[in-house]
Structures are given as structure tokens and as C-alpha cells.
Enzyme design. Structure first.
Site, PDB file in Angstrom:
ATOM      1  N   GLY A  15       0.820  -1.211   0.000  1.00  0.00           N
ATOM      2  CA  GLY A  15       0.000   0.000   0.000  1.00  0.00           C
ATOM      3  C   GLY A  15       0.851   1.257   0.000  1.00  0.00           C
ATOM      4  O   GLY A  15       2.084   1.210  -0.090  1.00  0.00           O
ATOM      5  N   GLN A  16       0.158   2.371   0.117  1.00  0.00           N
ATOM      6  CA  GLN A  16       0.834   3.681   0.056  1.00  0.00           C
ATOM      7  C   GLN A  16       1.787   3.894   1.222  1.00  0.00           C
ATOM      8  O   GLN A  16       2.916   4.341   1.032  1.00  0.00           O
ATOM      9  CB  GLN A  16      -0.227   4.774   0.122  1.00  0.00           C
ATOM     10  CG  GLN A  16      -1.030   4.896  -1.112  1.00  0.00           C
ATOM     11  CD  GLN A  16      -1.251   6.367  -1.390  1.00  0.00           C
ATOM     12  OE1 GLN A  16      -0.299   7.135  -1.590  1.00  0.00           O
ATOM     13  NE2 GLN A  16      -2.482   6.771  -1.373  1.00  0.00           N
ATOM     14  N   ARG A  99     -20.240   2.526  10.674  1.00  0.00           N
ATOM     15  CA  ARG A  99     -19.140   2.295  11.619  1.00  0.00           C
ATOM     16  C   ARG A  99     -19.022   0.817  12.019  1.00  0.00           C
ATOM     17  O   ARG A  99     -17.934   0.250  12.052  1.00  0.00           O
ATOM     18  CB  ARG A  99     -19.436   3.148  12.843  1.00  0.00           C
ATOM     19  CG  ARG A  99     -18.355   3.266  13.830  1.00  0.00           C
ATOM     20  CD  ARG A  99     -18.999   3.952  15.040  1.00  0.00           C
ATOM     21  NE  ARG A  99     -18.041   4.222  16.066  1.00  0.00           N
ATOM     22  CZ  ARG A  99     -17.187   5.237  16.008  1.00  0.00           C
ATOM     23  NH1 ARG A  99     -17.159   6.030  14.985  1.00  0.00           N
ATOM     24  NH2 ARG A  99     -16.341   5.433  16.994  1.00  0.00           N
ATOM     25  N   ASN A 106     -12.658  -4.854   9.775  1.00  0.00           N
ATOM     26  CA  ASN A 106     -11.297  -4.833  10.321  1.00  0.00           C
ATOM     27  C   ASN A 106     -11.075  -5.934  11.346  1.00  0.00           C
ATOM     28  O   ASN A 106      -9.968  -6.434  11.490  1.00  0.00           O
ATOM     29  CB  ASN A 106     -10.981  -3.446  10.882  1.00  0.00           C
ATOM     30  CG  ASN A 106     -10.555  -2.525   9.754  1.00  0.00           C
ATOM     31  OD1 ASN A 106      -9.553  -2.785   9.106  1.00  0.00           O
ATOM     32  ND2 ASN A 106     -11.338  -1.506   9.472  1.00  0.00           N
ATOM     33  N   ASN A 132      -6.448   1.948  10.406  1.00  0.00           N
ATOM     34  CA  ASN A 132      -7.592   2.510  11.150  1.00  0.00           C
ATOM     35  C   ASN A 132      -8.804   1.590  11.201  1.00  0.00           C
ATOM     36  O   ASN A 132      -9.000   0.806  10.280  1.00  0.00           O
ATOM     37  CB  ASN A 132      -8.006   3.833  10.490  1.00  0.00           C
ATOM     38  CG  ASN A 132      -7.090   4.949  10.915  1.00  0.00           C
ATOM     39  OD1 ASN A 132      -6.682   5.024  12.059  1.00  0.00           O
ATOM     40  ND2 ASN A 132      -6.762   5.834   9.967  1.00  0.00           N
ATOM     41  N   ASP A 160      -0.278  12.387  14.998  1.00  0.00           N
ATOM     42  CA  ASP A 160      -0.999  13.499  15.625  1.00  0.00           C
ATOM     43  C   ASP A 160      -0.038  14.343  16.472  1.00  0.00           C
ATOM     44  O   ASP A 160      -0.091  15.568  16.469  1.00  0.00           O
ATOM     45  CB  ASP A 160      -2.132  12.942  16.495  1.00  0.00           C
ATOM     46  CG  ASP A 160      -2.950  11.901  15.751  1.00  0.00           C
ATOM     47  OD1 ASP A 160      -3.543  12.256  14.730  1.00  0.00           O
ATOM     48  OD2 ASP A 160      -2.934  10.726  16.154  1.00  0.00           O
ATOM     49  N   HIS A 188      -7.095   7.959  18.090  1.00  0.00           N
ATOM     50  CA  HIS A 188      -6.625   8.530  16.821  1.00  0.00           C
ATOM     51  C   HIS A 188      -7.854   8.764  15.943  1.00  0.00           C
ATOM     52  O   HIS A 188      -8.191   7.960  15.077  1.00  0.00           O
ATOM     53  CB  HIS A 188      -5.638   7.598  16.115  1.00  0.00           C
ATOM     54  CG  HIS A 188      -5.320   8.096  14.721  1.00  0.00           C
ATOM     55  ND1 HIS A 188      -4.625   9.251  14.489  1.00  0.00           N
ATOM     56  CD2 HIS A 188      -5.646   7.611  13.501  1.00  0.00           C
ATOM     57  CE1 HIS A 188      -4.526   9.450  13.184  1.00  0.00           C
ATOM     58  NE2 HIS A 188      -5.146   8.479  12.566  1.00  0.00           N
TER      59      HIS A 188
HETATM   60  N1  LIG Z   1      -2.773   5.879  12.675  1.00  0.00           N
HETATM   61  C1  LIG Z   1      -2.514   6.815  11.783  1.00  0.00           C
HETATM   62  O1  LIG Z   1      -2.006   7.898  12.140  1.00  0.00           O
HETATM   63  C2  LIG Z   1      -2.780   6.629  10.310  1.00  0.00           C
HETATM   64  C3  LIG Z   1      -2.369   7.603   9.401  1.00  0.00           C
HETATM   65  C4  LIG Z   1      -2.597   7.424   8.038  1.00  0.00           C
HETATM   66  C5  LIG Z   1      -3.245   6.283   7.595  1.00  0.00           C
HETATM   67  N2  LIG Z   1      -3.656   5.357   8.495  1.00  0.00           N
HETATM   68  C6  LIG Z   1      -4.330   4.127   8.064  1.00  0.00           C
HETATM   69  O2  LIG Z   1      -3.360   3.208   7.566  1.00  0.00           O
HETATM   70  C7  LIG Z   1      -3.998   2.252   6.740  1.00  0.00           C
HETATM   71  C8  LIG Z   1      -3.200   2.012   5.466  1.00  0.00           C
HETATM   72  O3  LIG Z   1      -3.149   3.185   4.690  1.00  0.00           O
HETATM   73  P1  LIG Z   1      -2.554   3.161   3.198  1.00  0.00           P
HETATM   74  O4  LIG Z   1      -2.659   4.543   2.695  1.00  0.00           O
HETATM   75  O5  LIG Z   1      -1.259   2.443   3.152  1.00  0.00           O
HETATM   76  O6  LIG Z   1      -3.678   2.270   2.482  1.00  0.00           O
HETATM   77  P2  LIG Z   1      -3.577   1.486   1.090  1.00  0.00           P
HETATM   78  O7  LIG Z   1      -4.993   1.154   0.746  1.00  0.00           O
HETATM   79  O8  LIG Z   1      -2.722   2.213   0.123  1.00  0.00           O
HETATM   80  O9  LIG Z   1      -2.808   0.147   1.478  1.00  0.00           O
HETATM   81  C9  LIG Z   1      -3.353  -0.835   2.308  1.00  0.00           C
HETATM   82  C10 LIG Z   1      -2.712  -2.145   1.912  1.00  0.00           C
HETATM   83  O10 LIG Z   1      -3.117  -3.122   2.860  1.00  0.00           O
HETATM   84  C11 LIG Z   1      -3.319  -4.333   2.178  1.00  0.00           C
HETATM   85  N3  LIG Z   1      -4.161  -5.199   3.001  1.00  0.00           N
HETATM   86  C12 LIG Z   1      -5.495  -5.179   3.170  1.00  0.00           C
HETATM   87  N4  LIG Z   1      -5.886  -6.170   3.982  1.00  0.00           N
HETATM   88  C13 LIG Z   1      -4.765  -6.823   4.357  1.00  0.00           C
HETATM   89  C14 LIG Z   1      -4.518  -7.942   5.174  1.00  0.00           C
HETATM   90  N5  LIG Z   1      -5.531  -8.613   5.760  1.00  0.00           N
HETATM   91  N6  LIG Z   1      -3.247  -8.361   5.333  1.00  0.00           N
HETATM   92  C15 LIG Z   1      -2.225  -7.719   4.740  1.00  0.00           C
HETATM   93  N7  LIG Z   1      -2.391  -6.660   3.926  1.00  0.00           N
HETATM   94  C16 LIG Z   1      -3.656  -6.210   3.753  1.00  0.00           C
HETATM   95  C17 LIG Z   1      -3.947  -3.914   0.853  1.00  0.00           C
HETATM   96  O11 LIG Z   1      -3.803  -4.931  -0.144  1.00  0.00           O
HETATM   97  C18 LIG Z   1      -3.132  -2.667   0.538  1.00  0.00           C
HETATM   98  O12 LIG Z   1      -1.970  -2.988  -0.220  1.00  0.00           O
HETATM   99  C19 LIG Z   1      -5.406   2.799   6.516  1.00  0.00           C
HETATM  100  O13 LIG Z   1      -6.283   2.128   7.424  1.00  0.00           O
HETATM  101  C20 LIG Z   1      -5.304   4.254   6.911  1.00  0.00           C
HETATM  102  O14 LIG Z   1      -6.531   4.786   7.336  1.00  0.00           O
HETATM  103  C21 LIG Z   1      -3.432   5.500   9.834  1.00  0.00           C
HETATM  104  O1  LIG Z   2      -6.741   7.470   6.856  1.00  0.00           O
HETATM  105  C1  LIG Z   2      -7.359   8.329   7.515  1.00  0.00           C
HETATM  106  O2  LIG Z   2      -8.593   8.265   7.739  1.00  0.00           O
HETATM  107  C2  LIG Z   2      -6.640   9.517   8.088  1.00  0.00           C
HETATM  108  C3  LIG Z   2      -5.403   9.150   8.844  1.00  0.00           C
HETATM  109  O3  LIG Z   2      -5.695   8.378   9.972  1.00  0.00           O
HETATM  110  C4  LIG Z   2      -4.632  10.381   9.221  1.00  0.00           C
HETATM  111  O4  LIG Z   2      -4.670  10.771  10.404  1.00  0.00           O
HETATM  112  O5  LIG Z   2      -4.000  10.966   8.341  1.00  0.00           O
END
Ligand SMILES: NC(=O)c1ccc[n+]([C@@H]2O[C@H](COP(=O)([O-])OP(=O)(O)OC[C@H]3O[C@@H](n4cnc5c(N)ncnc54)[C@H](O)[C@@H]3O)[C@@H](O)[C@H]2O)c1
Ligand SMILES: O=C(O)C[C@H](O)C(=O)O
Length: 329
Positions: A15-16, A99, A106, A132, A160, A188
Site C-alpha cells: 500500500g501507500q 461504523r 477490520n 484505522n 498526531d 486517533h
Molecule cells: N494511525 C494513523 O495515524 C494513520 C495515518 C494514516 C493512515 N492510516 C491508516 O493506515 C492504513 C493504510 O493506509 P494506506 O494509505 O497504506 O492504504 P492502502 O490502501 O494504500 O494500502 C493498504 C494495503 O493493505 C493491504 N491489506 C489489506 N488487507 C490486508 C490484510 N488482511 N493483510 C495484509 N495486507 C492487507 C492492501 O492490499 C493494501 O496494499 C489505513 O487504514 C489508513 O486509514 C493510519
Molecule cells: O486514513 C485516515 O482516515 C486519516 C489518517 O488516519 C490520518 O490521520 O492521516
């Protein structure tokens, strides 16, 4: 002396965030410039090919500390021998999703991953949940791993924390390095509470330096709490590089310690401190030393802060109750 490589498992590796994270882990930013690592990438079957592409690029960097990359779609194999696990892959909320649906989707990821960690990870495993809803996903994984000490499951609020430092630096003109002892409390989510009442700017109390409670209530807190949504609005995708950077910071601080006189923010299982019900995975001010963290005790919580901490903790309790009803914990 040659050090044994540390096994680092990253889920959602294709992923990203994964793409922004893996190269920094491999170059020594996660654990230290002298710590060799082996990467274990966990993806779903549809993500495997992209993960292989990323692994090819990692190879092409010839990172001196990178001692191997393995790719899996089976959590049991992905977490085998893991010393550090970064749980990034999650099911994003899609249009029309309630929700409860999000928590349930998840749960289908974090419950089996928690069990796989329980059964296969190394005894010293440290877990950071990024995907998340991070705090509640961490709770789900933890509940499925009864043999792993509960405090090893943490959720990311470091993004954050970093956002709050940056906003405070902008407001006051101070360099970010002058800002210490900032705290993120709670979830978060948009209810989180970034607290500057104990923060310091070049040794002076931050709230006094700012001297503007209206800015605090109407600008600072909502800007930090809603920054994730603002990034999504601007970028058309959720924060990735800054999230990866925060994940690196979280684990690096946990393993290598907080600086003298400073603390950080981590989502951790509450021990009941500051009135947060025991067991909820909530963000607290913590110091880290020798690979362990401790909640900073004895801070005065004023009325302004109390109301905001309570609101975020209430949301965490609601999420916990919802996943309990779904049989996920
Ligand atoms: N806590 C924080 O501060 C914070 C900040 C930014 C993003 N996030 C969260 O992080 C997560 C990932 O973001 P992203 O931009 O990389 O998303 P993304 O969609 O680009 O990548 C997610 C990846 O996870 C993989 N995936 C899905 N289910 C899976 C599983 N069961 N096992 C292994 N891999 C799996 C997908 O194939 C994908 O490649 C999101 O939930 C986003 O909301 C959290
Ligand atoms: O992926 C999101 O919903 C936002 C992410 O948790 C963030 O804080 O940037």
C-alpha cells in the site's frame, strides 16, 4: 561484532504507507544505523505482485543493513519470528459503510493477525497498529493474543503528536526542536485531544507562550484533530509519507528511548491512569527507556483538558463495546 538481524513484519506492504515505510526501515531509520533487518512483507493475494515489485526496488537499493526480504499472504508465516510488527494493512471505510461494518471488516483482519502473532512471533515482539481505526484494531489484535504481554500492543498517535508540534511551531515561530512534552490523549480520531498545557517551548510553558485560549480551542485542536481528513481532501488519498514517518518515529522512540526531559505520545493499554478505564488502548504521554514505555504520572489535568480527554475516551469505550458485541474481543 555481527548483530543478529531483527525481523520486521509489515502488513499492507504494497500500500501507500508501505511504500513510504519499507525503504526507511531498510536504511536503518526504524531501529538504528547499526541494526541489520530482515523484512517480512504480509499482503493479501491481490497485493502480492505489487509487493514483489517493491521488494525488487528494495534489492536495487543495495541497503547495507537489509539482510533479506520475504513475502507472504499467510499471517502465520508473515509473523513467524517477528520481533517488530507494523500492522498497516486495513480495510478503509468506503461510501455508505456504517461504523459497525468498518469495525467488523477490520475485525476480520486484526483478529486472525493477533492470533498469528500469538502463535508465531518472537518472545520480544513489539506491535504498532497503524491501520484505522488504529486503537480499536490494536484492541482486537491484543484480545486474540493472550500469550503476548498486553502492553506490547500499541496504536499510532505519533502522527498526531508530530502534527501538533508543527502547528505550535508555526504559531509561535519556534523551531520544532524547541517544543517538548506535548501530549495527544485518547483516540486517533477527530475526538483526540492535543494538550499543550504541559508542553514547553524553549523551556517556557507553551500555553502561556501562546496565551490565546480561543486559538487553542477553535484553531489548534480542530486543525490537528482533523488534519487526516484535510490531507485526504487535498491529496485525494490519506496521508502516507507522514504516516510512515510517524510509524518510524514511534518504534524508534520505543526501542531507543525518549530524550531526557521530554516525552512522546503512544496509544497503549490503559492501566487506569488519568481516569482512562483499564484496558482501553488510549493515547498517553509516555517516556521510553530500554525498550519499555511508562505513562508520565502526576500531571495536573485542568477542566479544559478533562472534558476533552473524557470525550475521546468515551468514544474509545463505545468502539470497544461495539467490537465486544460483534464478538471480536
Ligand atoms: N494511525 C494513523 O495515524 C494513520 C495515518 C494514516 C493512515 N492510516 C491508516 O493506515 C492504513 C493504510 O493506509 P494506506 O494509505 O497504506 O492504504 P492502502 O490502501 O494504500 O494500502 C493498504 C494495503 O493493505 C493491504 N491489506 C489489506 N488487507 C490486508 C490484510 N488482511 N493483510 C495484509 N495486507 C492487507 C492492501 O492490499 C493494501 O496494499 C489505513 O487504514 C489508513 O486509514 C493510519
Ligand atoms: O486514513 C485516515 O482516515 C486519516 C489518517 O488516519 C490520518 O490521520 O492521516
Amino acid at each position: 561484532m555481527t548483530r543478529t538481524p531483527v525481523n520486521v513484519t509489515v502488513t499492507g506492504a504494497a500500500g501507500q504507507i508501505g511504500y513510504a515505510l519499507l525503504f526507511r526501515i531498510a536504511s536503518g531509520h526504524l531501529l538504528g544505523a547499526d541494526v541489520p533487518v530482515k523484512l517480512r512483507l504480509l499482503e493479501i493475494p491481490q497485493g502480492l505482485k505489487a509487493a514483489e515489485g517493491t521488494a525488487m526496488e528494495l534489492d536495487d537499493c543495495a541497503f547495507p543493513l537489509l539482510r533479506g526480504i520475504d513475502i507472504f499472504d499467510d499471517p502465520n508465516k508473515g509473523f513467524e519470528g517477528a520481533n517488530v510488527a507494523l500492522l498497516v494493512g486495513a480495510r478503509p471505510r468506503t461510501k455508505g459503510m456504517e461504523r459497525g461494518d468498518l469495525l467488523s471488516a477490520n475485525g476480520g483482519i486484526f483478529k486472525p493477525q493477533g492470533k498469528a502473532i500469538n502463535d508465531n512471533a518472537a518472545d520480544d515482539i513489539k506491535i504498532l497498529v497503524v491501520g484505522n481505526p488504529a486503537n480499536t484494531n490494536a484492541l482486537i489484535a491484543q484480545a486474540a493474543a493472550p500469550d503476548v504481554p498486553a502492553e506490547r500492543f500499541t496504536a499510532m498517535t505519533r502522527l498526531d503528536h508530530n502534527r501538533a508540534i508543527s502547528q505550535l511551531a508555526k504559531k509561535t515561530g519556534a523551531p520544532v526542536t524547541d517544543i517538548k512534552r506535548l501530549t495527544i490523549w485518547g483516540n486517533h480520531s477527530a475526538t483526540q485531544y492535543p494538550d499543550i498545557f504541559h508542553a514547553e517551548i524553549a523551556g517556557k510553558n507553551a500555553a502561556e507562550v501562546v496565551g490565546d485560549e480561543q486559538w487553542l480551542a477553535d484553531t489548534f485542536i480542530p486543525t490537528v484533530a482533523k488534519r487526516g481528513a484535510a490531507i485526504i481532501e487535498a491529496r485525494g488519498a490519506s496521508s502516507a509519507a507522514s504516516a510512515a514517518n510517524a510509524a518510524i518515529d514511534h518504534v524508534h522512540t520505543w526501542v531507543n528511548g525518549t530524550a531526557e526531559g521530554d516525552w512522546t505520545s503512544m496509544g497503549i493499554p490503559s492501566d487506569g491512569s488519568y481516569g482512562v478505564p483499564e484496558g482501553l488502548i488510549s493515547s498517553f504521554p509516555v517516556t521510553c527507556k530500554d525498550g519499555k514505555y511508562e505513562i508520565v504520572q502526576g500531571l495536573d489535568v485542568n477542566e479544559f483538558s478533562r472534558a476533552r480527554i473524557d470525550a475521546s475516551v468515551r468514544e474509545l469505550a463505545e468502539e470497544r463495546d461495539a467490537v465486544r458485541e460483534l464478538g471480536l474481543i
